[in-house]
Scaffold this motif. Structure first.
Motif, PDB file in Angstrom:
ATOM      1  N   PRO A   1      16.063  12.821  -9.089  1.00 44.07           N
ATOM      2  CA  PRO A   1      14.623  12.854  -9.454  1.00 44.07           C
ATOM      3  C   PRO A   1      13.870  12.630  -8.160  1.00 44.07           C
ATOM      4  CG  PRO A   1      15.151  10.555 -10.004  1.00 44.07           C
ATOM      5  CD  PRO A   1      16.465  11.473  -9.593  1.00 44.07           C
ATOM      6  N   PRO A   2      12.948  13.200  -7.906  1.00 44.43           N
ATOM      7  CA  PRO A   2      11.984  12.938  -6.584  1.00 44.43           C
ATOM      8  C   PRO A   2      11.087  11.749  -6.820  1.00 44.43           C
ATOM      9  CG  PRO A   2      10.878  14.893  -7.758  1.00 44.43           C
ATOM     10  CD  PRO A   2      12.374  14.266  -8.517  1.00 44.43           C
ATOM     11  N   ALA A   3      11.129  10.592  -6.385  1.00 46.44           N
ATOM     12  CA  ALA A   3      10.265   9.678  -6.628  1.00 46.44           C
ATOM     13  C   ALA A   3       9.003  10.007  -5.902  1.00 46.44           C
ATOM     14  CB  ALA A   3      10.782   8.423  -5.901  1.00 46.44           C
ATOM     15  N   LEU A   4       7.828   9.827  -6.430  1.00 48.42           N
ATOM     16  CA  LEU A   4       6.481  10.233  -5.850  1.00 48.42           C
ATOM     17  C   LEU A   4       6.277   9.595  -4.440  1.00 48.42           C
ATOM     18  CD1 LEU A   4       4.228  10.296  -9.154  1.00 48.42           C
ATOM     19  CD2 LEU A   4       4.954  12.461  -7.354  1.00 48.42           C
ATOM     20  N   PRO A   5       5.808  10.274  -3.708  1.00 45.67           N
ATOM     21  CA  PRO A   5       5.365   9.702  -2.414  1.00 45.67           C
ATOM     22  C   PRO A   5       4.298   8.241  -2.542  1.00 45.67           C
ATOM     23  CG  PRO A   5       5.041  11.959  -2.023  1.00 45.67           C
ATOM     24  CD  PRO A   5       5.187  11.830  -3.545  1.00 45.67           C
ATOM     25  N   TRP A   6       4.828   7.289  -1.945  1.00 43.07           N
ATOM     26  CA  TRP A   6       4.128   5.960  -2.149  1.00 43.07           C
ATOM     27  C   TRP A   6       2.418   6.153  -2.310  1.00 43.07           C
ATOM     28  CZ3 TRP A   6       0.961   2.677   0.457  1.00 43.07           C
ATOM     29  CH2 TRP A   6       0.555   3.042   1.975  1.00 43.07           C
ATOM     30  N   ALA A   7       2.005   6.781  -1.325  1.00 38.86           N
ATOM     31  CA  ALA A   7       0.639   6.955  -1.163  1.00 38.86           C
ATOM     32  C   ALA A   7       0.123   7.833  -2.478  1.00 38.86           C
ATOM     33  CB  ALA A   7       0.334   7.976   0.000  1.00 38.86           C
ATOM     34  N   LEU A   8       0.624   8.660  -3.149  1.00 38.33           N
ATOM     35  CA  LEU A   8       0.146   9.207  -4.234  1.00 38.33           C
ATOM     36  C   LEU A   8       0.244   8.339  -5.278  1.00 38.33           C
ATOM     37  CD1 LEU A   8       1.637  12.889  -3.957  1.00 38.33           C
ATOM     38  CD2 LEU A   8      -0.786  12.217  -3.721  1.00 38.33           C
ATOM     39  N   LYS A   9       1.198   7.399  -5.477  1.00 35.45           N
ATOM     40  CA  LYS A   9       1.220   6.252  -6.481  1.00 35.45           C
ATOM     41  C   LYS A   9      -0.044   5.592  -6.351  1.00 35.45           C
ATOM     42  CE  LYS A   9       6.323   5.865  -7.453  1.00 35.45           C
ATOM     43  NZ  LYS A   9       7.281   4.996  -7.399  1.00 35.45           N
ATOM     44  N   LYS A  10      -0.253   5.209  -4.947  1.00 32.38           N
ATOM     45  CA  LYS A  10      -1.432   4.178  -4.899  1.00 32.38           C
ATOM     46  C   LYS A  10      -2.658   4.968  -5.096  1.00 32.38           C
ATOM     47  CE  LYS A  10      -3.371   1.182  -1.223  1.00 32.38           C
ATOM     48  NZ  LYS A  10      -3.125   0.498   0.049  1.00 32.38           N
ATOM     49  N   GLN A  11      -2.816   6.308  -4.823  1.00 31.95           N
ATOM     50  CA  GLN A  11      -3.916   6.920  -5.412  1.00 31.95           C
ATOM     51  C   GLN A  11      -4.162   6.916  -6.619  1.00 31.95           C
ATOM     52  OE1 GLN A  11      -3.680  10.735  -4.443  1.00 31.95           O
ATOM     53  NE2 GLN A  11      -6.085  11.202  -3.893  1.00 31.95           N
ATOM     54  N   ALA A  12      -3.063   7.250  -7.512  1.00 31.38           N
ATOM     55  CA  ALA A  12      -3.149   7.282  -8.818  1.00 31.38           C
ATOM     56  C   ALA A  12      -3.647   6.036  -9.530  1.00 31.38           C
ATOM     57  CB  ALA A  12      -1.865   7.754  -9.386  1.00 31.38           C
ATOM     58  N   ALA A  13      -3.135   4.876  -9.069  1.00 30.33           N
ATOM     59  CA  ALA A  13      -3.380   3.721  -9.521  1.00 30.33           C
ATOM     60  C   ALA A  13      -4.598   3.209  -9.334  1.00 30.33           C
ATOM     61  CB  ALA A  13      -2.333   2.452  -8.948  1.00 30.33           C
ATOM     62  N   GLU A  14      -5.266   3.540  -7.995  1.00 31.13           N
ATOM     63  CA  GLU A  14      -6.830   3.280  -7.958  1.00 31.13           C
ATOM     64  C   GLU A  14      -7.566   4.050  -8.839  1.00 31.13           C
ATOM     65  OE1 GLU A  14      -7.014   4.167  -3.873  1.00 31.13           O
ATOM     66  OE2 GLU A  14      -6.016   2.122  -3.104  1.00 31.13           O
TER      67      GLU A  14
ATOM     68  N   LEU B   1       9.733  -2.777   5.517  1.00 28.48           N
ATOM     69  CA  LEU B   1       9.820  -2.626   4.034  1.00 28.48           C
ATOM     70  C   LEU B   1       8.513  -3.036   3.651  1.00 28.48           C
ATOM     71  CD1 LEU B   1      11.652  -2.237   1.503  1.00 28.48           C
ATOM     72  CD2 LEU B   1      11.844  -4.712   1.263  1.00 28.48           C
ATOM     73  N   ILE B   2       7.783  -2.116   2.841  1.00 33.69           N
ATOM     74  CA  ILE B   2       6.421  -2.492   2.040  1.00 33.69           C
ATOM     75  C   ILE B   2       6.484  -2.054   0.759  1.00 33.69           C
ATOM     76  CG2 ILE B   2       5.270  -1.836   4.278  1.00 33.69           C
ATOM     77  CD1 ILE B   2       4.718   0.907   3.074  1.00 33.69           C
ATOM     78  N   ALA B   3       5.679  -2.559  -0.074  1.00 36.79           N
ATOM     79  CA  ALA B   3       5.569  -2.154  -1.467  1.00 36.79           C
ATOM     80  C   ALA B   3       4.064  -1.351  -1.841  1.00 36.79           C
ATOM     81  CB  ALA B   3       5.577  -3.420  -2.377  1.00 36.79           C
ATOM     82  N   ALA B   4       4.329  -0.332  -2.539  1.00 37.16           N
ATOM     83  CA  ALA B   4       3.217   0.565  -2.736  1.00 37.16           C
ATOM     84  C   ALA B   4       2.040   0.018  -3.578  1.00 37.16           C
ATOM     85  CB  ALA B   4       3.677   1.954  -3.105  1.00 37.16           C
TER      86      ALA B   4
END
Length: 600
Positions: A312-325, A48-51
């Motif tokens: 709803p399609p939850a966004l891929p976690w990698a894209l979330k992290k990319q957006a946050a960065e 289990l990981i957190a994005a």
């Protein structure tokens, strides 16, 4: 010829893919954590990981409640995490088994009896605890987990695409499903549209997420809870400028959807026709998912038009992290437009393209070769309710229902329509293919007709199915006026049958069913998938105003004229018992369980 209801919804959780470059850029930290393939035990290693360390969630004044999309994911390393979920019949319980692949060896590990009761996911998988700023516990809950939920790669050498289906079906009459997290991928633990909102005041919280003990023990998952800072902000639809459509509260959007539904009930709503690029196809906007824009909620891939709302399609976690960065998480959150659909990347809002028909009608002698053919089967009716005639036919009582015809294979159903210049109808042909996919025959199979009404505007294949209300002696008393259909793969009925296609195309009416000026159209029902129609309009639903109270049966009949060539014509009918009661203007319906399936 009647219409398909816009009010129908389906059950699809999407699993978008991610561009290689994006995955490489945002997953470098994860690669180092990957297990050593030489020392790892056979079978997948789940974690289990957190994005992100923090998320911002919205609570709408018009429809208060917070959807806990906390950005936690289950990763699978050292192999794919795969589950096979089946039932022998509706008289048998749902059973699940883990499929463990080690090279050429395959091991099947049965999960405990009763652990899985339906096909929507692993129940009570994630434990969520929420603590407020004062250190007080304000929420304890569990959520189910669909391994096929929104996912993405967590390392650059993982397979470019996941082989697993894009949803955990919740059609009550599903027969078989396959769930999985691809090797080197991560699946969002958020339950999407099937998660209930929670009541939390605006403020800052800490959410602690863990995998419940029974699943840690069952799958060997380490007990490593994830903590996420959670900021709840109160929003209002009246904020006006700056609030995107995807961020609208469900109540506001639902009202608009109801208005649209009345003007065009053949919207095939779940096919994502609300997106602007398909607006010209006449499909009214569907209700978006009641979730914050950070989930990427919007028109989803491969959603259908049954009685269930699209997930709803939850966004891929990698894209979330990319957006946050990159600072993309602003006042409006992560909008779908920010990540959008482009080469090598989707956020789940793209639509499945329809397969292209032949440019010319077939030439030569029609033949029906001895090759695999489709097997059309009907599911028992569900979503059964009593309704009035709306403003169309006031003072009447109608029995509304949903019906599904699916293809058990082993070959897909392919029907092409061709029209001669100036002709109103298309001539329809069924095509046949050998084991290598080569076309080896065809036969005429009726016609296709154009429906010009607003909200429809596509080609329908005639005589695909028939719906009838039978008396207790199973003699016909009322027949639905719905007799023409645009075929689309809306429901994953049984993905364990031979040749089941886990990634069907032809899921969107605006691409699958042609335009008014089309010279040819191809409609496909793939192996393992079914097509749900919701009959809730006068003419589609059954007029029961003057029927006597008592026992009746709703019959769903596939291929009623036997025009389509199948492997078996003896399994085309399904019956669902109903009991009518009440008085005119206030009729009632009771729907007994169908063996072990107790869903109306």
């Amino acid at each position: 010829m009647m219409t398909r209801s816009q009010q129908g919804r389906t059950n699809r959780l999407t699993r978008p893919s991610i561009a290689i470059a994006a995955a490489v850029a945002v997953t470098a930290g994860v690669v180092a954590a990957a297990p050593d393939a030489k020392t790892a035990q056979p079978g997948p290693k789940l974690s289990l990981i957190a994005a992100s360390a923090s998320v911002t969630l919205d609570s709408w004044k018009e429809d208060p409640g917070v959807y806990l999309d906390l950005g936690t994911y289950l990763t699978s390393e050292n192999g794919a995490f795969e589950l096979k979920v089946t039932r022998k019949s509706y008289k048998d319980p749902v059973v699940a088994a883990q499929i463990i692949r080690d090279g050429k060896k395959t091991q099947t590990k049965a999960l405990p009896a009763g652990l899985v009761k339906d096909f929507s996911g692993l129940p009570d998988f994630a434990q969520i605890s929420v603590i407020d700023a004062a250190g007080k516990s304000v929420l304890e809950k569990t959520e189910a987990f669909c391994p096929n939920n929104a996912s993405g790669r967590v390392r650059p050498d993982a397979p470019a695409n996941s082989k697993y289906p894009q949803s955990c079906p919740v059609n009550p009459f599903t027969l078989g499903s396959v769930w999985g997290v691809e090797n080197g991928w991560a699946a969002n633990t958020y339950a999407g549209y099937y998660s209930q909102p929670v009541q939390l005041a605006a403020g800052t919280y800490t959410a602690k997420i863990s995998v419940t003990k029974k699943y840690r023990d069952l799958f060997g998952i380490a007990n490593k809870p994830q903590s996420v800072k959670m900021v709840v902000r109160e929003r209002s639809w009246e904020e006006g400028e700056g609030v995107s459509a995807s961020a609208a509260p469900p109540s506001a959007k639902g009202d608009a959807s109801k208005s649209a539904a009345k003007s065009g009930h053949d919207a095939h709503a779940g096919h994502g026709a609300a997106t602007s690029e398909h607006a010209g196809h006449g499909a009214p906007a569907r209700t978006d998912a009641p979730a914050a824009a950070t989930t990427g909620a919007g028109a989803t891939f491969n959603v259908g038009h049954g009685p269930y709302p699209p997930a709803p399609p939850a966004l891929p976690w990698a894209l979330k992290k990319q957006a946050a960065e990159k600072g993309a998480l602003g006042r409006q959150g992560f909008s779908a437009a920010a990540v959008g659909d482009r080469t090598g990347q989707t956020d789940g809002s793209r639509q499945a393209p329809g397969v292209q028909p032949h440019a010319k009608r077939p030439a030569g002698k029609a033949t029906v070769p001895d090759v695999p053919k489709p097997d059309l089967r009907s599911l028992p009716a569900y979503g059964i309710t009593v309704s009035d005639g709306y403003e169309d036919v006031p003072g009447k009582d109608y029995l509304a229902f949903s019906a599904n015809v699916w293809n058990a294979g082993p070959a897909k159903l392919v029907v092409d329509g061709f029209r001669s210049p100036g002709k109103e109808l298309m001539d329809a042909y069924q095509y046949f293919y050998d084991a290598d996919g080569k076309q080896v025959g065809y036969t005429p199979t009726g016609t296709m007709e154009w429906d010009p009404r607003p909200g429809h505007e596509h080609w329908h294949f005639t005589d695909f199915a028939s719906y009838r209300l039978l008396k207790a002696d199973q003699k016909e008393t009322v027949r639905s006026g719905k007799e023409a259909f645009c075929l689309a793969n809306t429901d994953a009925v049984d993905y364990t049958v031979k040749n089941a296609n886990w990634h069907p195309g032809n899921t969107d009416l605006s691409t699958a069913c042609g335009q008014e000026n089309s010279i040819s159209v191809r409609e496909v029902l793939d192996v393992g998938s079914g097509d749900t129609y919701t009959q809730d309009l006068p003419g589609q639903s059954f007029d029961i105003t003057d029927l006597a109270n008592g026992v009746y049966f709703i019959q769903v009949l596939a291929n009623p004229e036997n025009r389509l060539k199948e492997t078996n014509h003896d399994n085309n009918s399904a019956l669902r018992k109903v009991v009518l009661g009440g008085k005119k203007g206030a009729r009632t319906v009771k729907v007994p369980a169908h063996h072990l399936v107790d869903a109306n």
